[in-house]
Design a protein around this motif. Structure first.
Motif, PDB file in Angstrom:
ATOM      1  N   UNK A 210     -31.557  -2.408   9.112  1.00 42.81           N
ATOM      2  CA  UNK A 210     -32.344  -1.503   9.939  1.00 42.81           C
ATOM      3  C   UNK A 210     -32.308  -0.070   9.448  1.00 42.81           C
ATOM      4  N   UNK A 211     -31.211   0.307   8.804  1.00 39.94           N
ATOM      5  CA  UNK A 211     -31.104   1.658   8.264  1.00 39.94           C
ATOM      6  C   UNK A 211     -31.741   1.780   6.889  1.00 39.94           C
ATOM      7  N   UNK A 212     -31.896   0.666   6.189  1.00 39.50           N
ATOM      8  CA  UNK A 212     -32.421   0.682   4.824  1.00 39.50           C
ATOM      9  C   UNK A 212     -33.911   0.382   4.765  1.00 39.50           C
ATOM     10  N   UNK A 213     -34.378  -0.523   5.658  1.00 42.21           N
ATOM     11  CA  UNK A 213     -35.776  -0.958   5.651  1.00 42.21           C
ATOM     12  C   UNK A 213     -36.400  -0.650   7.012  1.00 42.21           C
ATOM     13  N   UNK A 214     -37.379   0.252   7.020  1.00 46.54           N
ATOM     14  CA  UNK A 214     -38.110   0.569   8.246  1.00 46.54           C
ATOM     15  C   UNK A 214     -39.366  -0.287   8.336  1.00 46.54           C
ATOM     16  N   UNK A 215     -39.615  -0.849   9.515  1.00 51.84           N
ATOM     17  CA  UNK A 215     -40.755  -1.749   9.685  1.00 51.84           C
ATOM     18  C   UNK A 215     -41.687  -1.210  10.767  1.00 51.84           C
ATOM     19  N   UNK A 216     -42.974  -1.104  10.426  1.00 58.59           N
ATOM     20  CA  UNK A 216     -43.978  -0.646  11.387  1.00 58.59           C
ATOM     21  C   UNK A 216     -44.894  -1.813  11.696  1.00 58.59           C
ATOM     22  N   UNK A 217     -44.947  -2.189  12.973  1.00 56.58           N
ATOM     23  CA  UNK A 217     -45.728  -3.336  13.402  1.00 56.58           C
ATOM     24  C   UNK A 217     -47.226  -3.051  13.351  1.00 56.58           C
TER      25      UNK A 217
ATOM     26  N   UNK B  26     -34.828   7.782  19.826  1.00 52.73           N
ATOM     27  CA  UNK B  26     -34.095   6.622  20.346  1.00 52.73           C
ATOM     28  C   UNK B  26     -33.277   5.903  19.269  1.00 52.73           C
ATOM     29  N   UNK B  27     -33.873   5.657  18.117  1.00 49.79           N
ATOM     30  CA  UNK B  27     -33.163   4.960  17.044  1.00 49.79           C
ATOM     31  C   UNK B  27     -31.957   5.734  16.552  1.00 49.79           C
ATOM     32  N   UNK B  28     -32.096   7.057  16.439  1.00 47.12           N
ATOM     33  CA  UNK B  28     -30.979   7.885  15.993  1.00 47.12           C
ATOM     34  C   UNK B  28     -29.846   7.873  17.014  1.00 47.12           C
ATOM     35  N   UNK B  29     -30.206   7.834  18.291  1.00 47.10           N
ATOM     36  CA  UNK B  29     -29.185   7.729  19.339  1.00 47.10           C
ATOM     37  C   UNK B  29     -28.373   6.449  19.179  1.00 47.10           C
ATOM     38  N   UNK B  30     -29.076   5.360  18.891  1.00 49.07           N
ATOM     39  CA  UNK B  30     -28.388   4.075  18.723  1.00 49.07           C
ATOM     40  C   UNK B  30     -27.462   4.066  17.521  1.00 49.07           C
TER      41      UNK B  30
ATOM     42  N   UNK C  69     -28.173  17.201  15.349  1.00 47.41           N
ATOM     43  CA  UNK C  69     -28.887  16.659  14.191  1.00 47.41           C
ATOM     44  C   UNK C  69     -30.118  15.883  14.628  1.00 47.41           C
ATOM     45  N   UNK C  70     -29.997  15.143  15.729  1.00 48.61           N
ATOM     46  CA  UNK C  70     -31.149  14.401  16.255  1.00 48.61           C
ATOM     47  C   UNK C  70     -32.290  15.353  16.568  1.00 48.61           C
ATOM     48  N   UNK C  71     -31.981  16.464  17.233  1.00 47.90           N
ATOM     49  CA  UNK C  71     -33.016  17.423  17.610  1.00 47.90           C
ATOM     50  C   UNK C  71     -33.739  17.962  16.379  1.00 47.90           C
ATOM     51  N   UNK C  72     -32.979  18.314  15.362  1.00 47.45           N
ATOM     52  CA  UNK C  72     -33.574  18.868  14.137  1.00 47.45           C
ATOM     53  C   UNK C  72     -34.464  17.838  13.467  1.00 47.45           C
ATOM     54  N   UNK C  73     -33.969  16.607  13.333  1.00 49.86           N
ATOM     55  CA  UNK C  73     -34.724  15.560  12.637  1.00 49.86           C
ATOM     56  C   UNK C  73     -35.986  15.167  13.394  1.00 49.86           C
ATOM     57  N   UNK C  74     -35.888  15.082  14.712  1.00 47.99           N
ATOM     58  CA  UNK C  74     -37.061  14.716  15.507  1.00 47.99           C
ATOM     59  C   UNK C  74     -38.120  15.806  15.437  1.00 47.99           C
ATOM     60  N   UNK C  75     -37.706  17.061  15.540  1.00 43.63           N
ATOM     61  CA  UNK C  75     -38.664  18.167  15.453  1.00 43.63           C
ATOM     62  C   UNK C  75     -39.392  18.141  14.113  1.00 43.63           C
ATOM     63  N   UNK C  76     -38.658  17.899  13.042  1.00 40.00           N
ATOM     64  CA  UNK C  76     -39.254  17.856  11.713  1.00 40.00           C
ATOM     65  C   UNK C  76     -40.293  16.745  11.616  1.00 40.00           C
ATOM     66  N   UNK C  77     -39.962  15.577  12.146  1.00 39.29           N
ATOM     67  CA  UNK C  77     -40.867  14.436  12.037  1.00 39.29           C
ATOM     68  C   UNK C  77     -42.093  14.608  12.934  1.00 39.29           C
TER      69      UNK C  77
ATOM     70  N   UNK D 168     -39.813   6.802  10.504  1.00 38.37           N
ATOM     71  CA  UNK D 168     -39.582   7.833   9.479  1.00 38.37           C
ATOM     72  C   UNK D 168     -38.343   8.663   9.795  1.00 38.37           C
ATOM     73  N   UNK D 169     -38.112   8.941  11.086  1.00 37.25           N
ATOM     74  CA  UNK D 169     -36.980   9.777  11.476  1.00 37.25           C
ATOM     75  C   UNK D 169     -35.645   9.137  11.097  1.00 37.25           C
ATOM     76  N   UNK D 170     -35.642   7.810  10.947  1.00 41.26           N
ATOM     77  CA  UNK D 170     -34.421   7.102  10.543  1.00 41.26           C
ATOM     78  C   UNK D 170     -34.131   7.281   9.055  1.00 41.26           C
ATOM     79  N   UNK D 171     -35.137   7.770   8.307  1.00 42.57           N
ATOM     80  CA  UNK D 171     -35.022   8.036   6.876  1.00 42.57           C
ATOM     81  C   UNK D 171     -34.649   6.797   6.064  1.00 42.57           C
ATOM     82  N   UNK D 172     -35.346   5.665   6.285  1.00 40.40           N
ATOM     83  CA  UNK D 172     -35.068   4.478   5.468  1.00 40.40           C
ATOM     84  C   UNK D 172     -35.599   4.671   4.055  1.00 40.40           C
ATOM     85  N   UNK D 173     -34.995   3.977   3.104  1.00 43.36           N
ATOM     86  CA  UNK D 173     -35.456   4.069   1.722  1.00 43.36           C
ATOM     87  C   UNK D 173     -36.734   3.267   1.506  1.00 43.36           C
ATOM     88  N   UNK D 174     -36.923   2.225   2.315  1.00 48.31           N
ATOM     89  CA  UNK D 174     -38.065   1.325   2.169  1.00 48.31           C
ATOM     90  C   UNK D 174     -38.848   1.307   3.469  1.00 48.31           C
ATOM     91  N   UNK D 175     -40.168   1.423   3.369  1.00 44.06           N
ATOM     92  CA  UNK D 175     -41.054   1.311   4.529  1.00 44.06           C
ATOM     93  C   UNK D 175     -41.938   0.083   4.350  1.00 44.06           C
TER      94      UNK D 175
END
Length: 286
Positions: free
Chosen positions: A84-91, A111-115, A122-130, A161-168
């Motif tokens: 889940x951290x390496x491969x992001x999946x968009x339905x 939500x994903x970063x919280x989990x 850090x969550x606030x910064x990353x979410x704002x950026x995305x 994208x906010x999870x920053x996976x290497x693969x989408x």
């Protein structure tokens, strides 16, 4: 170049099926490349995506043969949480991707970063950026279930994208969108490619594939029947037998050829047609 995804003689059969959904599939995808998977309905595209993201065999079970290697590690050695951290999946359907447990877009994207236990600041910064990246800052306080399909698809992309996976891995993200919504989604995908992400996209809109993708995988009845750079695959006469749509300009060019009009090369993008009709030469295309 580093190989991010490597499938070797992969076959897969769902638990309740007698037939294999994937049949002896082999290919490699290099880091940072944009690969499109195309084929008619039932060809195995989504099953292939589920294999790359680890839902086959970890979630769907069934019979998996061959080797699926993601970032130098065999799929059998991963846990779903690690993937889940390496491969992001968009339905394909953004309504599925929304968690349903958050009241606004900002919290949904976070939500994903919280989990993962990421620190709050850090969550606030990353979410704002995305939110800025996908141009949905103005939706931050909106309930995700009150958004249009296009807006919700952008929220779904932002959540990955906010999870920053290497693969989408992105499964037909524009199937329910109008041309403007489609353009917005491909702008985001282009930005991800520029950031060096490895992208696997299932899509039926061949004009967009011709514009953005590096390579094509062509699926037919569970088999990988063609693969290679986009231009080479579309220009291969064997492509026509699978009855998959060409880019519009390529379709026009093929009709011109059949009418006896010579072309210096087969165009795959609209702006190339004039050059293809110019027989003086001197123009090359990647």
């Amino acid at each position: 170049m580093t190989t991010m995804i490597d499938l070797k003689n992969v076959s897969y059969r769902y638990p309740v099926s007698d037939d294999f959904a994937l049949k002896n599939v082999s290919f490699s995808i290099e880091k940072g490349k944009f690969t499109a998977i195309i084929g008619n309905n039932g060809s195995g595209k989504t099953t292939l995506c589920n294999t790359i993201r680890g839902f086959v065999p970890h979630f769907y079970k069934g019979d998996l043969e061959g080797d699926v290697i993601v970032d130098q590690t065999n799929m059998k050695d991963y846990q779903l949480g690690q993937l889940g951290e390496k491969v992001g999946y968009v339905f394909q359907n953004p309504f599925i991707q929304v968690s349903g447990v958050k009241d606004n877009v900002f919290e949904e994207v976070a939500y994903g970063l919280e989990n993962l236990g990421v620190p709050v600041e850090e969550i606030k910064v990353r979410v704002e950026e995305v939110l800025k990246l996908v141009k949905i800052e103005h939706l931050r306080e909106k309930n995700p279930f009150e958004l249009s399909g296009g807006q919700r698809q952008r929220v779904a992309l932002a959540s990955i994208i906010v999870m920053d996976p290497e693969i989408l891995v992105i499964d037909e993200p524009t199937s329910q969108l109008d041309p403007i919504g489609t353009e917005h989604i491909f702008d985001i995908i282009r930005l991800m490619k520029e950031r060096g992400k490895t992208i696997i996209l299932v899509e039926h809109k061949m004009d967009l594939i011709a514009e953005y993708a590096d390579n094509l995988l062509v699926m037919h009845e569970g088999q990988l029947v063609m693969q290679g750079p986009v231009r080479e695959v579309f220009a291969n006469p064997a492509f026509e037998q699978y009855q998959i749509q060409y880019p519009h300009v390529t379709d026009i060019a093929l009709q011109l050829q059949k009418s006896g009009i010579p072309l210096s090369f087969l165009p795959i993008r609209d702006e190339e047609l004039a050059d293809a009709l110019n027989m003086t030469g001197g123009v090359t295309h990647d």
